[in-house]
Write a protein that holds these residues in place. Sequence first.
Motif, PDB file in Angstrom:
ATOM      1  N   ASP A  42       0.824  -1.208   0.000  1.00  0.00           N
ATOM      2  CA  ASP A  42       0.000   0.000   0.000  1.00  0.00           C
ATOM      3  C   ASP A  42       0.860   1.260   0.000  1.00  0.00           C
ATOM      4  N   VAL A  43       1.879   1.277   0.838  1.00  0.00           N
ATOM      5  CA  VAL A  43       2.751   2.455   0.908  1.00  0.00           C
ATOM      6  C   VAL A  43       3.431   2.694  -0.436  1.00  0.00           C
ATOM      7  N   LEU A  44       3.910   1.627  -1.044  1.00  0.00           N
ATOM      8  CA  LEU A  44       4.522   1.755  -2.365  1.00  0.00           C
ATOM      9  C   LEU A  44       3.519   2.277  -3.391  1.00  0.00           C
ATOM     10  N   GLY A  45       2.316   1.731  -3.344  1.00  0.00           N
ATOM     11  CA  GLY A  45       1.286   2.170  -4.279  1.00  0.00           C
ATOM     12  C   GLY A  45       0.952   3.636  -4.113  1.00  0.00           C
ATOM     13  N   TRP A  46       0.819   4.092  -2.860  1.00  0.00           N
ATOM     14  CA  TRP A  46       0.516   5.507  -2.609  1.00  0.00           C
ATOM     15  C   TRP A  46       1.675   6.387  -3.058  1.00  0.00           C
ATOM     16  N   ARG A  47       2.897   5.893  -2.889  1.00  0.00           N
ATOM     17  CA  ARG A  47       4.064   6.676  -3.327  1.00  0.00           C
ATOM     18  C   ARG A  47       4.060   6.825  -4.848  1.00  0.00           C
ATOM     19  N   CYS A  48       3.690   5.774  -5.541  1.00  0.00           N
ATOM     20  CA  CYS A  48       3.622   5.841  -7.004  1.00  0.00           C
ATOM     21  C   CYS A  48       2.522   6.804  -7.455  1.00  0.00           C
ATOM     22  N   GLU A  49       1.380   6.763  -6.776  1.00  0.00           N
ATOM     23  CA  GLU A  49       0.274   7.653  -7.121  1.00  0.00           C
ATOM     24  C   GLU A  49       0.637   9.114  -6.888  1.00  0.00           C
ATOM     25  N   ALA A  50       1.525   9.360  -5.935  1.00  0.00           N
ATOM     26  CA  ALA A  50       1.894  10.736  -5.595  1.00  0.00           C
ATOM     27  C   ALA A  50       2.778  11.374  -6.659  1.00  0.00           C
ATOM     28  N   GLY A  51       3.313  10.575  -7.554  1.00  0.00           N
ATOM     29  CA  GLY A  51       4.174  11.130  -8.597  1.00  0.00           C
ATOM     30  C   GLY A  51       5.533  10.459  -8.587  1.00  0.00           C
ATOM     31  N   ILE A  52       6.048  10.195  -9.782  1.00  0.00           N
ATOM     32  CA  ILE A  52       7.299   9.460  -9.921  1.00  0.00           C
ATOM     33  C   ILE A  52       8.354  10.381 -10.514  1.00  0.00           C
ATOM     34  N   ASP A  53       9.517  10.436  -9.893  1.00  0.00           N
ATOM     35  CA  ASP A  53      10.616  11.231 -10.422  1.00  0.00           C
ATOM     36  C   ASP A  53      11.844  10.347 -10.616  1.00  0.00           C
ATOM     37  N   HIS A  54      12.911  10.941 -11.144  1.00  0.00           N
ATOM     38  CA  HIS A  54      14.128  10.171 -11.420  1.00  0.00           C
ATOM     39  C   HIS A  54      14.690   9.527 -10.155  1.00  0.00           C
ATOM     40  N   ALA A  55      14.660  10.277  -9.051  1.00  0.00           N
ATOM     41  CA  ALA A  55      15.226   9.753  -7.803  1.00  0.00           C
ATOM     42  C   ALA A  55      14.492   8.500  -7.358  1.00  0.00           C
ATOM     43  N   PHE A  56      13.161   8.512  -7.465  1.00  0.00           N
ATOM     44  CA  PHE A  56      12.372   7.360  -7.050  1.00  0.00           C
ATOM     45  C   PHE A  56      12.703   6.137  -7.902  1.00  0.00           C
ATOM     46  N   ILE A  57      12.842   6.335  -9.217  1.00  0.00           N
ATOM     47  CA  ILE A  57      13.218   5.239 -10.113  1.00  0.00           C
ATOM     48  C   ILE A  57      14.605   4.710  -9.755  1.00  0.00           C
ATOM     49  N   ASP A  58      15.531   5.615  -9.456  1.00  0.00           N
ATOM     50  CA  ASP A  58      16.879   5.199  -9.057  1.00  0.00           C
ATOM     51  C   ASP A  58      16.844   4.367  -7.775  1.00  0.00           C
ATOM     52  N   TYR A  59      16.036   4.809  -6.806  1.00  0.00           N
ATOM     53  CA  TYR A  59      15.970   4.082  -5.537  1.00  0.00           C
ATOM     54  C   TYR A  59      15.426   2.667  -5.736  1.00  0.00           C
TER      55      TYR A  59
END
Length: 252
Positions: free
Chosen positions: A91-108
């Motif tokens: 759920d936390v991952l899903g909410w983080r994705c819904e909040a918007g995805i940036d380069h840093a998130f993809i890198d992590y």
Amino acid sequence: MGLLETTISGRKRRSSHAHVVAELGSAIVSGRIPEGSILPGDNELSARFSVSRTVLREAMKTLTAKRLIEPKARVGTRVLPRDSWNFFDPDVLGWRCEAGIDHAFIDYIAEMRNALEPAAAAAAAVRATSDDIVALYAIAARFDDLSHTPETIAKVDLEFHLAVARMSGNPFMRSASALIEAALAISFQLSSPAASPEKIDEVASNHLRIAHAIASRDPARAVAAMQHVIDVGKSRILGSMDEAADTRRAEA
């Protein structure tokens, strides 16, 4: 109360519970409810969501387990800082994705996948049974289909990576499935290889190399093949994001 009434009541309670968890969890992860803030009291939240205090308490327990909030006596329920959140929670991952995805998130995410999945592939090369390997080849063969849609190829990809995690024999690897699923969902949402036959062929070949390495009982090759798949996926996502940003700038 009869069995049917009890079942309906239970479903309604779970549905209300899920709604409260989703609304508050999404608001916290997106930043609409800031880190360190104190949530409104039970009476206000119960009224806002039109739920009983029992349902609200259950929802708060769920959010506490996800490490998003922490109740404190005489203080209230505080929103925990981001570094406390359980990002392995689906759920936390899903909410983080819904909040918007940036380069840093993809890198992590790619960094975490590279820490876990190559190790799972290496372990699978040592521990997989003959039946496991046959099953993995069967999944890999399903990549090679020009009629794939973004949804169907994403399903095969997820099945393949979860199979490798399972074949590792390590329960901690299998528990990372939420991270793998989130990463692949993002990947295929932003840039699917189903867009062209060449990309489908590339994905099929890359995953077949993982299967070959595991079947050959070669951990080093399995590590390299898995790392390659993760890095290619990351590059495809970042390239798609940059292209979309360039298009938006050109249209502005």
